[in-house]
Every structure is written in C-alpha cells, then in structure tokens.
Design a protein around this motif. Structure first.
Motif, PDB file in Angstrom:
ATOM      1  N   ILE A 106      50.808  77.624  24.376  1.00  9.64           N
ATOM      2  CA  ILE A 106      50.108  76.366  24.637  1.00  9.64           C
ATOM      3  C   ILE A 106      48.597  76.574  24.737  1.00  9.64           C
ATOM      4  O   ILE A 106      47.810  75.662  24.489  1.00  9.64           O
ATOM      5  CB  ILE A 106      50.645  75.726  25.945  1.00  9.64           C
ATOM      6  CG1 ILE A 106      50.132  74.306  26.104  1.00  9.64           C
ATOM      7  CG2 ILE A 106      50.253  76.558  27.167  1.00  9.64           C
ATOM      8  CD1 ILE A 106      50.729  73.568  27.294  1.00  9.64           C
ATOM      9  N   ALA A 107      48.198  77.803  25.090  1.00  8.46           N
ATOM     10  CA  ALA A 107      46.771  78.123  25.208  1.00  8.46           C
ATOM     11  C   ALA A 107      46.247  78.840  23.977  1.00  8.46           C
ATOM     12  O   ALA A 107      45.113  79.335  23.963  1.00  8.46           O
ATOM     13  CB  ALA A 107      46.521  78.970  26.452  1.00  8.46           C
ATOM     14  N   GLY A 108      47.065  78.934  22.933  1.00  6.63           N
ATOM     15  CA  GLY A 108      46.624  79.538  21.686  1.00  6.63           C
ATOM     16  C   GLY A 108      46.947  81.000  21.516  1.00  6.63           C
ATOM     17  O   GLY A 108      46.282  81.712  20.747  1.00  6.63           O
ATOM     18  N   ALA A 109      47.965  81.507  22.223  1.00  7.27           N
ATOM     19  CA  ALA A 109      48.353  82.916  22.079  1.00  7.27           C
ATOM     20  C   ALA A 109      48.762  83.205  20.636  1.00  7.27           C
ATOM     21  O   ALA A 109      49.474  82.426  20.007  1.00  7.27           O
ATOM     22  CB  ALA A 109      49.510  83.238  23.022  1.00  7.27           C
ATOM     23  N   LYS A 110      48.292  84.341  20.129  1.00  7.43           N
ATOM     24  CA  LYS A 110      48.593  84.736  18.762  1.00  7.43           C
ATOM     25  C   LYS A 110      49.683  85.803  18.732  1.00  7.43           C
ATOM     26  O   LYS A 110      49.956  86.463  19.739  1.00  7.43           O
ATOM     27  CB  LYS A 110      47.330  85.258  18.079  1.00  7.43           C
ATOM     28  CG  LYS A 110      46.224  84.205  17.974  1.00  7.43           C
ATOM     29  CD  LYS A 110      44.982  84.777  17.312  1.00  7.43           C
ATOM     30  CE  LYS A 110      43.876  83.730  17.203  1.00  7.43           C
ATOM     31  NZ  LYS A 110      42.648  84.263  16.601  1.00  7.43           N
ATOM     32  N   ILE A 157      48.488  91.822  31.069  1.00  4.48           N
ATOM     33  CA  ILE A 157      48.875  90.548  31.689  1.00  4.48           C
ATOM     34  C   ILE A 157      48.019  90.188  32.898  1.00  4.48           C
ATOM     35  O   ILE A 157      47.853  89.010  33.218  1.00  4.48           O
ATOM     36  CB  ILE A 157      50.368  90.548  32.082  1.00  4.48           C
ATOM     37  CG1 ILE A 157      50.673  91.648  33.095  1.00  4.48           C
ATOM     38  CG2 ILE A 157      51.238  90.679  30.841  1.00  4.48           C
ATOM     39  CD1 ILE A 157      52.118  91.667  33.582  1.00  4.48           C
ATOM     40  N   TRP A 158      47.445  91.203  33.551  1.00  5.57           N
ATOM     41  CA  TRP A 158      46.622  90.922  34.729  1.00  5.57           C
ATOM     42  C   TRP A 158      45.147  90.725  34.403  1.00  5.57           C
ATOM     43  O   TRP A 158      44.473  89.891  35.024  1.00  5.57           O
ATOM     44  CB  TRP A 158      46.757  92.053  35.753  1.00  5.57           C
ATOM     45  CG  TRP A 158      47.977  91.944  36.622  1.00  5.57           C
ATOM     46  CD1 TRP A 158      49.183  92.556  36.424  1.00  5.57           C
ATOM     47  CD2 TRP A 158      48.123  91.180  37.819  1.00  5.57           C
ATOM     48  NE1 TRP A 158      50.065  92.218  37.419  1.00  5.57           N
ATOM     49  CE2 TRP A 158      49.444  91.384  38.297  1.00  5.57           C
ATOM     50  CE3 TRP A 158      47.264  90.352  38.541  1.00  5.57           C
ATOM     51  CZ2 TRP A 158      49.930  90.779  39.455  1.00  5.57           C
ATOM     52  CZ3 TRP A 158      47.740  89.752  39.701  1.00  5.57           C
ATOM     53  CH2 TRP A 158      49.051  89.959  40.148  1.00  5.57           C
ATOM     54  N   LEU A 159      44.642  91.493  33.441  1.00  7.33           N
ATOM     55  CA  LEU A 159      43.197  91.471  33.173  1.00  7.33           C
ATOM     56  C   LEU A 159      42.849  91.255  31.699  1.00  7.33           C
ATOM     57  O   LEU A 159      41.703  90.937  31.387  1.00  7.33           O
ATOM     58  CB  LEU A 159      42.561  92.794  33.636  1.00  7.33           C
ATOM     59  CG  LEU A 159      42.716  93.146  35.121  1.00  7.33           C
ATOM     60  CD1 LEU A 159      42.252  94.570  35.374  1.00  7.33           C
ATOM     61  CD2 LEU A 159      41.929  92.166  35.991  1.00  7.33           C
ATOM     62  N   GLY A 160      43.802  91.426  30.813  1.00  6.16           N
ATOM     63  CA  GLY A 160      43.527  91.374  29.384  1.00  6.16           C
ATOM     64  C   GLY A 160      43.645  89.989  28.779  1.00  6.16           C
ATOM     65  O   GLY A 160      43.453  88.964  29.454  1.00  6.16           O
ATOM     66  N   GLU A 161      43.997  89.972  27.505  1.00 10.06           N
ATOM     67  CA  GLU A 161      44.066  88.727  26.739  1.00 10.06           C
ATOM     68  C   GLU A 161      45.056  87.727  27.332  1.00 10.06           C
ATOM     69  O   GLU A 161      44.779  86.521  27.410  1.00 10.06           O
ATOM     70  CB  GLU A 161      44.464  89.048  25.297  1.00 10.06           C
ATOM     71  CG  GLU A 161      44.513  87.839  24.387  1.00 10.06           C
ATOM     72  CD  GLU A 161      44.978  88.174  22.985  1.00 10.06           C
ATOM     73  OE1 GLU A 161      45.211  87.231  22.194  1.00 10.06           O
ATOM     74  OE2 GLU A 161      45.110  89.388  22.661  1.00 10.06           O
ATOM     75  N   ALA A 166      46.182  82.557  30.115  1.00  6.85           N
ATOM     76  CA  ALA A 166      46.830  81.855  31.221  1.00  6.85           C
ATOM     77  C   ALA A 166      45.812  81.028  32.005  1.00  6.85           C
ATOM     78  O   ALA A 166      46.086  79.887  32.392  1.00  6.85           O
ATOM     79  CB  ALA A 166      47.524  82.855  32.143  1.00  6.85           C
ATOM     80  N   LYS A 167      44.635  81.591  32.228  1.00  6.71           N
ATOM     81  CA  LYS A 167      43.586  80.857  32.938  1.00  6.71           C
ATOM     82  C   LYS A 167      43.124  79.653  32.125  1.00  6.71           C
ATOM     83  O   LYS A 167      42.814  78.592  32.676  1.00  6.71           O
ATOM     84  CB  LYS A 167      42.412  81.790  33.237  1.00  6.71           C
ATOM     85  CG  LYS A 167      42.732  82.837  34.284  1.00  6.71           C
ATOM     86  CD  LYS A 167      41.567  83.809  34.483  1.00  6.71           C
ATOM     87  CE  LYS A 167      41.924  84.883  35.506  1.00  6.71           C
ATOM     88  NZ  LYS A 167      40.845  85.898  35.652  1.00  6.71           N
ATOM     89  N   ALA A 168      43.086  79.827  30.805  1.00  2.00           N
ATOM     90  CA  ALA A 168      42.688  78.717  29.938  1.00  2.00           C
ATOM     91  C   ALA A 168      43.717  77.591  29.967  1.00  2.00           C
ATOM     92  O   ALA A 168      43.370  76.412  29.927  1.00  2.00           O
ATOM     93  CB  ALA A 168      42.497  79.214  28.505  1.00  2.00           C
ATOM     94  N   ALA A 169      44.987  77.960  30.065  1.00  9.20           N
ATOM     95  CA  ALA A 169      46.052  76.957  30.118  1.00  9.20           C
ATOM     96  C   ALA A 169      46.059  76.239  31.451  1.00  9.20           C
ATOM     97  O   ALA A 169      46.240  75.021  31.535  1.00  9.20           O
ATOM     98  CB  ALA A 169      47.407  77.613  29.857  1.00  9.20           C
ATOM     99  N   GLY A 170      45.871  76.994  32.537  1.00  9.00           N
ATOM    100  CA  GLY A 170      45.827  76.417  33.873  1.00  9.00           C
ATOM    101  C   GLY A 170      47.147  75.788  34.300  1.00  9.00           C
ATOM    102  O   GLY A 170      48.168  75.927  33.642  1.00  9.00           O
ATOM    103  N   GLY A 171      47.118  75.071  35.421  1.00 13.34           N
ATOM    104  CA  GLY A 171      48.268  74.310  35.891  1.00 13.34           C
ATOM    105  C   GLY A 171      49.534  75.124  36.070  1.00 13.34           C
ATOM    106  O   GLY A 171      49.509  76.248  36.584  1.00 13.34           O
ATOM    107  N   ASN A 172      50.646  74.566  35.638  1.00 13.02           N
ATOM    108  CA  ASN A 172      51.961  75.189  35.810  1.00 13.02           C
ATOM    109  C   ASN A 172      52.086  76.500  35.041  1.00 13.02           C
ATOM    110  O   ASN A 172      52.764  77.429  35.491  1.00 13.02           O
ATOM    111  CB  ASN A 172      53.066  74.231  35.350  1.00 13.02           C
ATOM    112  CG  ASN A 172      53.172  73.001  36.231  1.00 13.02           C
ATOM    113  OD1 ASN A 172      52.913  73.064  37.433  1.00 13.02           O
ATOM    114  ND2 ASN A 172      53.551  71.873  35.639  1.00 13.02           N
TER     115      ASN A 172
END
Length: 241
Positions: A106-110, A157-161, A166-172
């Motif tokens: 949803i946030a554009g993951a490739k 998953i904690w600091l990388g892409e 996830a921060k860009a997607a936000g919310g749930n």
C-alpha cells in the motif's frame, strides 16, 4: 488386518512426563486450528487483504503438517527432528517475509524488497542447517553467517526500506508492522539461542548444552500463529475503516 497393524505401528507410545512430545502435539493441534480459522475467514475480506490472510493460513498449515511428523519422530526415537524442523522453516520463514511485503504494498513496496528479505532468510536457514546437522565441527562459523543474515532482516524491518515504507503508510499498517518487528526481534531470538545450545563452539562454556525443543515448539506456535493474528487484525481494521 495388515493395514490396521501398519497404522498402529505409526503410533508411538508417549509417556505422561514427555513434555517435549506434549509440546509437539499441542503445537500440531494449535497450528491446525489456526489454519482452519484463517482459511474459513477468507470470505469476509476483499481481494486486497485476502492474499495476506491466505498466506497466514498456509504458514500455519505447513507447520501443522511438519509438526505431525516431528511429533512422531520424537516419540519413536527421542531425538530432535532437526531435518523436519528446517524443512518447515525453509518454507514458512520466507512466507513470513512475504507478509511484510504484502502489507507494505500500500506504501509502494517493490519486489526487490521481497527478494532481499527472502534471500536473507534462506541464507540464515541454510547456513544454520549446515552448522547444526551437516558440518557440526564448524558450527560456530556457520552460526555466525546465519546470525549476520538474521540481523540483516532485523535491520531491514526496523531501520531499512521496510521501516520507511511502514512510516509512509502510517495508521493501521504502521501499527501492524511494529508488532511484526517485535515478533522478529524477540520471538525469533530463541532460534539462534537454541542453535548455540545444540552445537559446540566458543559459546558452549557460557551457555552449556541442552535440548531446546520445548522452547522451539512454543516459539514456533507464538511466532507463526501470532504473525497470522496480527495480519488478520490489520485486515479487519482496514475493512472497517
């Protein structure tokens, strides 16, 4: 009559004090129940989330099948079913990495993110198997490579892409991502610890050696079922938004 005898021979006696065998049995049943839950809930979700919930069901179904064999192997030989466990992991861990990709689309993951995480997971598991079952005399070297691959996943998953998406997607999505990250950091940590307890290396003098099948079984159930429940919860919340 022959078929009856053959079927009976597959059922090994399990002592009431066999706590390892007990956790294998409970793990098998828990994974089967979780699979049924995820599969039967698919109809309530739209196409956007159905794949994620389906993957959750596949993960626990694969684990349930392997736990069925691991339980019988332990009951028959009272040896840790290392081969079956790694076959389970080599199938389910990349699928757990797939879950990160699916919720972050949803946030554009490739697909490059998915490929990277699956690559790390396969390296982690293959080198772990080499050290634990194939080349035990070099266990600490294989364990080091496996550990590096594990921390590469943690970093991603904690600091990388993945974290940035996830921060860009936000919310749930961000909330679910954070919970899954904790599963990987804390829940998966039992596996390298188990590796060190089950092999010889510089760490043996500090940790000793021992059977960690009970811990593995509990961790597997928590991690795999827990992963699926987080995805299920995210799908439900997103449907209701």
């Amino acid at each position: 009559m022959t078929n009856l005898l053959f079927s009976s021979s597959l059922i090994a006696k399990m002592l009431p004090t066999d706590y390892v065998g007990f956790t294998f049995f409970v793990g098998c049943m828990a994974m089967m129940a979780a699979s049924a839950f995820f599969f039967l809930s698919l109809s309530q979700f739209d196409k956007k989330w159905r794949t994620s919930v389906l993957v959750s069901g596949i993960i626990t179904f694969i684990a349930a099948v392997h736990y069925f064999y691991m339980r019988d192997y332990w009951a028959s030989f009272e040896e840790s079913p290392t081969f079956f466990r790694y076959v389970d992991w080599i199938l389910t861990v990349p699928l757990m990495c797939l879950e990160f990709y699916l919720i972050l689309k949803i946030a554009g993951a490739k697909k490059s993110l998915l490929s990277k995480m699956i690559f790390y997971s396969v390296i982690m598991l293959v080198t772990g198997y080499f050290g634990e079952a194939v080349y035990p005399e070099s266990a600490q070297i294989w364990g080091l490579i496996s550990g590096i691959a594990y921390f590469a996943i943690v970093y991603e998953i904690w600091l990388g892409e993945a974290s940035k998406l996830a921060k860009a997607a936000g919310g749930n999505v961000l909330e679910a991502h954070k919970i899954l990250c904790w599963f990987v950091l804390v829940g998966w940590a039992i596996y390298p610890l188990g590796y060190m307890l089950g092999t010889e290396g510089w760490y043996t003098s500090m940790l000793g050696k021992g059977n960690v099948d009970v811990a593995y079984n509990i961790a597997d159930a928590i991690n795999k079922i827990g992963f699926g429940l987080v995805i299920y919860s995210l799908a439900v919340k997103s449907q209701n938004d």
